[in-house]
Design an enzyme around this catalytic site. Structure first.
Site, PDB file in Angstrom:
ATOM      1  N   CYS B 242      57.849  28.468  68.096  1.00 39.96           N
ATOM      2  CA  CYS B 242      58.518  28.918  67.245  1.00 39.96           C
ATOM      3  C   CYS B 242      59.829  29.675  67.643  1.00 39.96           C
ATOM      4  CB  CYS B 242      57.362  29.985  66.346  1.00 39.96           C
ATOM      5  SG  CYS B 242      56.652  31.288  67.523  1.00 39.96           S
ATOM      6  N   ARG B 247      54.231  33.319  66.495  1.00 44.27           N
ATOM      7  CA  ARG B 247      53.568  32.590  65.544  1.00 44.27           C
ATOM      8  C   ARG B 247      52.907  31.251  66.124  1.00 44.27           C
ATOM      9  NH1 ARG B 247      58.880  31.885  61.604  1.00 44.27           N
ATOM     10  NH2 ARG B 247      59.890  32.198  63.602  1.00 44.27           N
TER      11      ARG B 247
END
Lengths: 145, 285
Positions: B242, B247
């Site tokens: 990410c 994430r």
């Protein structure tokens, strides 16, 4: 040139009484507990996207109104109930900028976030909280345009 | 245990946790993005692990070392046999990130509470502001981190790309396309170049979650998103990334624990490293 209103200065001075992280967190939570959303007479859901705080994943919205005496009233809503930091920030900005002039609001430094919450914030959280300050400043500037 | 997923022990339900609040063999850990949230109320007995203070090296862009992890585990009163259940805000994003770091140290006995904090609250289950009881330190052994299984570094990712390996970019479509270089208002997390690593499929991380309940989607829905739409297969070596690897640790958990992919690594250098690195290949659009 950035500067703080007397009330924001007072809040930061009070924070300095809490060098311990846990105590500081409790102090900030006490702000969040006083959070009230913008009055329904002033705005209602769904809020206009122009008032959405960019980059804020707590779904915060901001408004700045002229108080009729040369100052401003800042109002917020935070739609994510888990957005405790955003709620605390909203109360600090609402209290700290009450009655300030638009130019005083525009002079608030973006890194006020770090002064309040410290630097141990996630990138996203920092973006959201700085976004609350940034949108508040932008809305205040529009009052004088 | 949540049934139907590839590694059912890696995911437990809120009900399962509620029935075991007094089990000394289980350690509940709350890990949030919002630093104030734990102190407003947490599951009784849950300890807090803060990703910045507890999991990261304060100077070098890296995670804590073996001695630091052993100190953390002693603070939590965890032994190598302790089963650790992570939960938190933001659809368990940070809980997955913490679990991923724990797995780097070989603490395999850890799970995610499906639905995280929001589901626990929605179900009206108890929260407390009382400090979690101190669990005595047991002298957790110092084991150095082994990054080889779950973590990818830039040179490894470059070799992976050159070999035609599969990647999944879990950022937003605007970040993936290169339209956006960083989150608005936070240029420090930006990059000099926008786009994505060549060959990556774009599956934003939160697609794996039901936004109403915070729970992971059922296995069939996850298969549709990651395997039918993105074209990934369980047997492939997959790298997730990410902006800074947070994430993507959520997607790492989905692919490995829920869908049973055999080889998934999280590239935590992610776009802040790749998009600033001289000479590496980038695709746009």
């Amino acid at each position: 040139m950035s500067s703080l209103t007397p009330r924001l200065t007072e809040i930061l001075e009070n924070l300095e009484f809490f060098p311990d992280r846990a105590d500081r967190i409790q102090f900030l939570i006490s702000f969040a507990e006083r959070f009230v959303p913008i009055e329904p007479a002033r705005a209602s859901l769904p809020y206009p996207e122009a008032h959405r705080v960019p980059g804020c994943e707590s779904e915060a919205f901001a408004w700045v109104f002229a108080d009729g005496q040369g100052g401003v009233q800042c109002r917020y809503d935070v739609l994510n109930p888990q957005g405790i930091s955003a709620q605390a920030m909203a109360v600090i900005l609402r209290d700290g900028l009450e009655g300030a002039s638009p130019s005083q609001v525009a002079a608030v430094p973006d890194d006020l976030v770090y002064s309040i919450f410290g630097r141990e914030l996630s990138m996203g959280k920092t973006a959201g909280l700085m976004g609350m300050i940034g949108l508040t400043k932008a809305l205040a500037r529009r009052l004088t345009d | 245990m949540e049934q139907g997923y590839a590694r059912p022990d890696d995911l437990v339900s809120t009900e399962w946790v509620a029935e075991r609040l007094d089990d000394p063999g289980i350690l509940l850990v709350e890990s949030n993005e919002d630093p104030l949230l734990y102190a407003t109320g947490h599951i009784p007995g849950a300890h807090e692990v803060d990703w910045t203070r507890d999991l990261n090296d304060p100077v070098v862009r890296d995670y804590l070392d073996g001695a630091g992890f052993a100190r953390l585990m002693d603070r939590l009163g965890a032994s190598p046999d302790t089963r650790i259940i992570f939960y938190g805000d933001r659809n368990n994003w940070w809980a997955c990130y913490a679990l991923w770091v724990f797995r780097l140290f070989g603490h395999e006995n850890c799970s995610i509470m499906n639905g995280g904090r929001i589901k626990w609250v929605q179900e009206g289950r108890p929260l407390t502001r009382e400090s979690a009881p101190v669990r005595p330190a047991v002298g957790y052994p110092v084991r150095e981190r082994d990054d080889s299984e779950h973590r990818a570094f830039r040179q490894e990712v470059l070799a992976h790309v050159q070999a035609g390996g599969r990647l999944v970019d879990v950022r937003s479509p605007a970040e993936f396309s290169g339209e956006k270089l960083h989150m608005e208002g936070y240029p420090n997390e930006g990059a000099l170049r926008g786009g994505h690593i060549p060959g990556a499929a774009n599956v934003p991380w939160a697609r794996a979650v039901n936004p109403e309940t915070g729970e992971f989607l059922p296995p069939a829905d996850l298969e549709r998103i990651y395997m039918e739409e993105a074209g990934l297969t369980r047997e492939e070596d997959v790298v997730a990334y990410c902006r800074i690897g947070e994430r993507s640790s959520h997607t790492w958990f989905v692919l490995r624990s829920l869908l049973g992919f055999t080889r998934v690594r999280n590239y935590d250098g992610s776009w802040t490293e790749w998009g600033n690195t001289v000479g590496v290949p980038i695709e746009r659009g």
